[in-house]
Design a protein around this motif. Structure first.
Motif, PDB file in Angstrom:
ATOM      1  N   VAL A   1       0.856  -1.184   0.000  1.00 56.13           N
ATOM      2  CA  VAL A   1       0.000   0.000   0.000  1.00 56.13           C
ATOM      3  C   VAL A   1       0.893   1.235   0.000  1.00 56.13           C
ATOM      4  O   VAL A   1       2.066   1.173   0.361  1.00 56.13           O
ATOM      5  CB  VAL A   1      -0.925   0.037   1.241  1.00 56.13           C
ATOM      6  CG1 VAL A   1      -1.899  -1.121   1.231  1.00 56.13           C
ATOM      7  CG2 VAL A   1      -0.115   0.059   2.529  1.00 56.13           C
ATOM      8  N   THR A   2       0.318   2.355  -0.372  1.00 54.72           N
ATOM      9  CA  THR A   2       1.077   3.601  -0.361  1.00 54.72           C
ATOM     10  C   THR A   2       1.129   4.152   1.060  1.00 54.72           C
ATOM     11  O   THR A   2       0.347   3.745   1.940  1.00 54.72           O
ATOM     12  CB  THR A   2       0.413   4.648  -1.270  1.00 54.72           C
ATOM     13  OG1 THR A   2      -0.879   4.972  -0.735  1.00 54.72           O
ATOM     14  CG2 THR A   2       0.247   4.108  -2.695  1.00 54.72           C
ATOM     15  N   ASN A   3       2.035   5.080   1.283  1.00 60.00           N
ATOM     16  CA  ASN A   3       2.131   5.716   2.603  1.00 60.00           C
ATOM     17  C   ASN A   3       0.840   6.441   2.956  1.00 60.00           C
ATOM     18  O   ASN A   3       0.416   6.447   4.112  1.00 60.00           O
ATOM     19  CB  ASN A   3       3.303   6.712   2.621  1.00 60.00           C
ATOM     20  CG  ASN A   3       4.653   6.012   2.678  1.00 60.00           C
ATOM     21  OD1 ASN A   3       4.730   4.862   3.116  1.00 60.00           O
ATOM     22  ND2 ASN A   3       5.705   6.686   2.230  1.00 60.00           N
ATOM     23  N   GLU A   4       0.224   7.046   1.950  1.00 63.48           N
ATOM     24  CA  GLU A   4      -1.018   7.778   2.191  1.00 63.48           C
ATOM     25  C   GLU A   4      -2.135   6.840   2.637  1.00 63.48           C
ATOM     26  O   GLU A   4      -2.894   7.145   3.559  1.00 63.48           O
ATOM     27  CB  GLU A   4      -1.457   8.534   0.920  1.00 63.48           C
ATOM     28  CG  GLU A   4      -0.596   9.735   0.571  1.00 63.48           C
ATOM     29  CD  GLU A   4       0.769   9.350   0.012  1.00 63.48           C
ATOM     30  OE1 GLU A   4       0.934   8.184  -0.434  1.00 63.48           O
ATOM     31  OE2 GLU A   4       1.674  10.214   0.035  1.00 63.48           O
ATOM     32  N   GLU A   5      -2.236   5.668   1.990  1.00 64.96           N
ATOM     33  CA  GLU A   5      -3.250   4.685   2.367  1.00 64.96           C
ATOM     34  C   GLU A   5      -3.017   4.182   3.791  1.00 64.96           C
ATOM     35  O   GLU A   5      -3.959   4.040   4.579  1.00 64.96           O
ATOM     36  CB  GLU A   5      -3.235   3.496   1.392  1.00 64.96           C
ATOM     37  CG  GLU A   5      -3.785   3.806   0.007  1.00 64.96           C
ATOM     38  CD  GLU A   5      -3.654   2.624  -0.932  1.00 64.96           C
ATOM     39  OE1 GLU A   5      -4.649   2.304  -1.613  1.00 64.96           O
ATOM     40  OE2 GLU A   5      -2.564   2.018  -0.978  1.00 64.96           O
TER      41      GLU A   5
ATOM     42  N   GLU B   1      -3.912   6.864   6.332  1.00 68.51           N
ATOM     43  CA  GLU B   1      -5.366   7.056   6.387  1.00 68.51           C
ATOM     44  C   GLU B   1      -6.020   5.976   7.257  1.00 68.51           C
ATOM     45  O   GLU B   1      -6.855   6.262   8.119  1.00 68.51           O
ATOM     46  CB  GLU B   1      -5.949   7.014   4.978  1.00 68.51           C
ATOM     47  CG  GLU B   1      -7.459   7.271   4.952  1.00 68.51           C
ATOM     48  CD  GLU B   1      -8.030   7.217   3.544  1.00 68.51           C
ATOM     49  OE1 GLU B   1      -9.265   7.164   3.431  1.00 68.51           O
ATOM     50  OE2 GLU B   1      -7.236   7.207   2.574  1.00 68.51           O
ATOM     51  N   LYS B   2      -5.606   4.715   7.037  1.00 70.63           N
ATOM     52  CA  LYS B   2      -6.182   3.621   7.828  1.00 70.63           C
ATOM     53  C   LYS B   2      -5.739   3.689   9.285  1.00 70.63           C
ATOM     54  O   LYS B   2      -6.504   3.367  10.200  1.00 70.63           O
ATOM     55  CB  LYS B   2      -5.771   2.269   7.240  1.00 70.63           C
ATOM     56  CG  LYS B   2      -6.524   1.888   5.985  1.00 70.63           C
ATOM     57  CD  LYS B   2      -8.023   1.719   6.268  1.00 70.63           C
ATOM     58  CE  LYS B   2      -8.795   1.364   5.012  1.00 70.63           C
ATOM     59  NZ  LYS B   2     -10.253   1.289   5.260  1.00 70.63           N
ATOM     60  N   LEU B   3      -4.505   4.134   9.502  1.00 72.24           N
ATOM     61  CA  LEU B   3      -4.019   4.284  10.872  1.00 72.24           C
ATOM     62  C   LEU B   3      -4.827   5.356  11.599  1.00 72.24           C
ATOM     63  O   LEU B   3      -5.180   5.193  12.780  1.00 72.24           O
ATOM     64  CB  LEU B   3      -2.535   4.647  10.863  1.00 72.24           C
ATOM     65  CG  LEU B   3      -1.841   4.701  12.230  1.00 72.24           C
ATOM     66  CD1 LEU B   3      -1.912   3.339  12.925  1.00 72.24           C
ATOM     67  CD2 LEU B   3      -0.386   5.150  12.077  1.00 72.24           C
ATOM     68  N   SER B   4      -5.145   6.422  10.902  1.00 76.21           N
ATOM     69  CA  SER B   4      -5.957   7.488  11.487  1.00 76.21           C
ATOM     70  C   SER B   4      -7.365   6.985  11.808  1.00 76.21           C
ATOM     71  O   SER B   4      -7.920   7.294  12.865  1.00 76.21           O
ATOM     72  CB  SER B   4      -6.028   8.672  10.511  1.00 76.21           C
ATOM     73  OG  SER B   4      -6.862   9.687  11.033  1.00 76.21           O
ATOM     74  N   GLU B   5      -7.933   6.191  10.903  1.00 79.70           N
ATOM     75  CA  GLU B   5      -9.261   5.610  11.156  1.00 79.70           C
ATOM     76  C   GLU B   5      -9.228   4.710  12.393  1.00 79.70           C
ATOM     77  O   GLU B   5     -10.161   4.710  13.203  1.00 79.70           O
ATOM     78  CB  GLU B   5      -9.715   4.798   9.937  1.00 79.70           C
ATOM     79  CG  GLU B   5     -10.096   5.644   8.740  1.00 79.70           C
ATOM     80  CD  GLU B   5     -10.528   4.788   7.563  1.00 79.70           C
ATOM     81  OE1 GLU B   5     -10.857   3.593   7.774  1.00 79.70           O
ATOM     82  OE2 GLU B   5     -10.528   5.301   6.425  1.00 79.70           O
ATOM     83  N   PHE B   6      -8.146   3.933  12.515  1.00 79.43           N
ATOM     84  CA  PHE B   6      -7.986   3.038  13.661  1.00 79.43           C
ATOM     85  C   PHE B   6      -7.906   3.837  14.963  1.00 79.43           C
ATOM     86  O   PHE B   6      -8.555   3.494  15.967  1.00 79.43           O
ATOM     87  CB  PHE B   6      -6.724   2.199  13.462  1.00 79.43           C
ATOM     88  CG  PHE B   6      -6.407   1.294  14.613  1.00 79.43           C
ATOM     89  CD1 PHE B   6      -7.296   0.299  15.013  1.00 79.43           C
ATOM     90  CD2 PHE B   6      -5.208   1.430  15.315  1.00 79.43           C
ATOM     91  CE1 PHE B   6      -6.990  -0.539  16.080  1.00 79.43           C
ATOM     92  CE2 PHE B   6      -4.903   0.607  16.377  1.00 79.43           C
ATOM     93  CZ  PHE B   6      -5.790  -0.382  16.770  1.00 79.43           C
TER      94      PHE B   6
END
Length: 268
Positions: free
Chosen positions: A29-33, A36-41
């Protein structure tokens, strides 16, 4: 509320699958992806771990609203993550203006079931039925319609609250609870439901709903056929004996309250 929790669990599963695919299956995955998922978590964790005082402030701000909207109910669903939050909100809520929104979101669709623990059985309170009691005076028709749509439950605490709602309604509406009360009175558990329903018979009689009063009283005084005799004994003329659904003392208490009113309102 159930749908909201289900949504959170689905969100949690998606995040879990995302990080599992990276750590165990080599997904790129890209760094941005990833960020984003880490922020959602992190946001999901914060929702569950938010301190109780902060939740209370949010709930209090909703309780202070004079005219709630659908958006406010959506916000409420996001705040109510724990049973204590639910208890707090409904113990404080008195405004009938929330009623239709709460009904629409299914807040009255899942009364708590009794549960066993060892040799004991517990009957949880239902904060929502406590709220219905408070608003039944101002919204009797709406509350009765909600009562009629509530799924069946063996939880007698819920039954008691719903009967209490009927005392706050005109008998022309309160009588609609009778078909449900006829089932509740047969509970095998030790409860005050018979006494409460005896008081309801008095209310219905005093307010001219004699047919409903008699129907309810007949159910309260009903008896059950004692099992145990076989077909041979019955052919020999030995009839089955009957037994009350509750003890004789309770019958007496109901009759002492009801008979004088019936006699005065419906003389022979």
């Amino acid at each position: 509320l159930e749908k909201e929790v289900e949504g959170l669990l689905k969100e949690w599963c998606k995040i879990h699958d995302f990080f599992t695919a990276i750590s165990h299956h080599g997904k790129e995955v890209t760094n941005e992806e990833f960020k984003e998922k880490l922020s959602e978590f992190e946001n999901l964790l914060l929702e569950f771990l938010k301190p109780f005082p902060e939740k209370i402030k949010e709930l209090d701000s909703l309780l202070d609203l004079e005219v709630p909207t659908k958006e406010h109910v959506d916000k409420l669903l996001k705040v109510l993550k724990h049973s204590k939050h639910v208890e707090y909100f409904f113990s404080k809520l008195t405004s009938p203006k929330w009623l239709s929104f709460l009904k629409e979101k299914g807040f009255f669709s899942n009364p708590p079931k009794p549960f066993r623990e060892g040799n004991y059985i517990y009957f949880p309170i239902w904060p929502q039925s406590g709220y219905l009691i408070k608003v039944a005076v101002k919204k009797p028709r709406e509350v009765m319609d909600i009562i009629k749509d509530i799924p069946e439950t063996e939880n007698f605490r819920v039954h008691l609250d719903l009967v209490e709602c009927s005392f706050r309604m005109p008998s022309s509406i309160a009588k609609e609870i009778v078909p449900f009360a006829k089932k509740w009175v047969k509970t095998p558990y030790l409860t005050l439901i018979r006494e409460k329903l005896g008081d309801l018979v008095v209310k219905l009689t005093e307010e001219g709903e004699n047919e409903a009063a008699i129907e309810l009283l007949d159910s309260i005084l009903d008896v059950t056929i004692e099992e145990g005799r076989d077909e041979k004994e019955e052919l020999m003329g030995e009839s089955r004996s009957t037994k009350p659904y509750f003890n004789i003392w309770e019958y007496e208490q109901v009759l002492k309250r009801v008979i004088p009113i019936l006699g005065s309102k419906m003389p022979c």
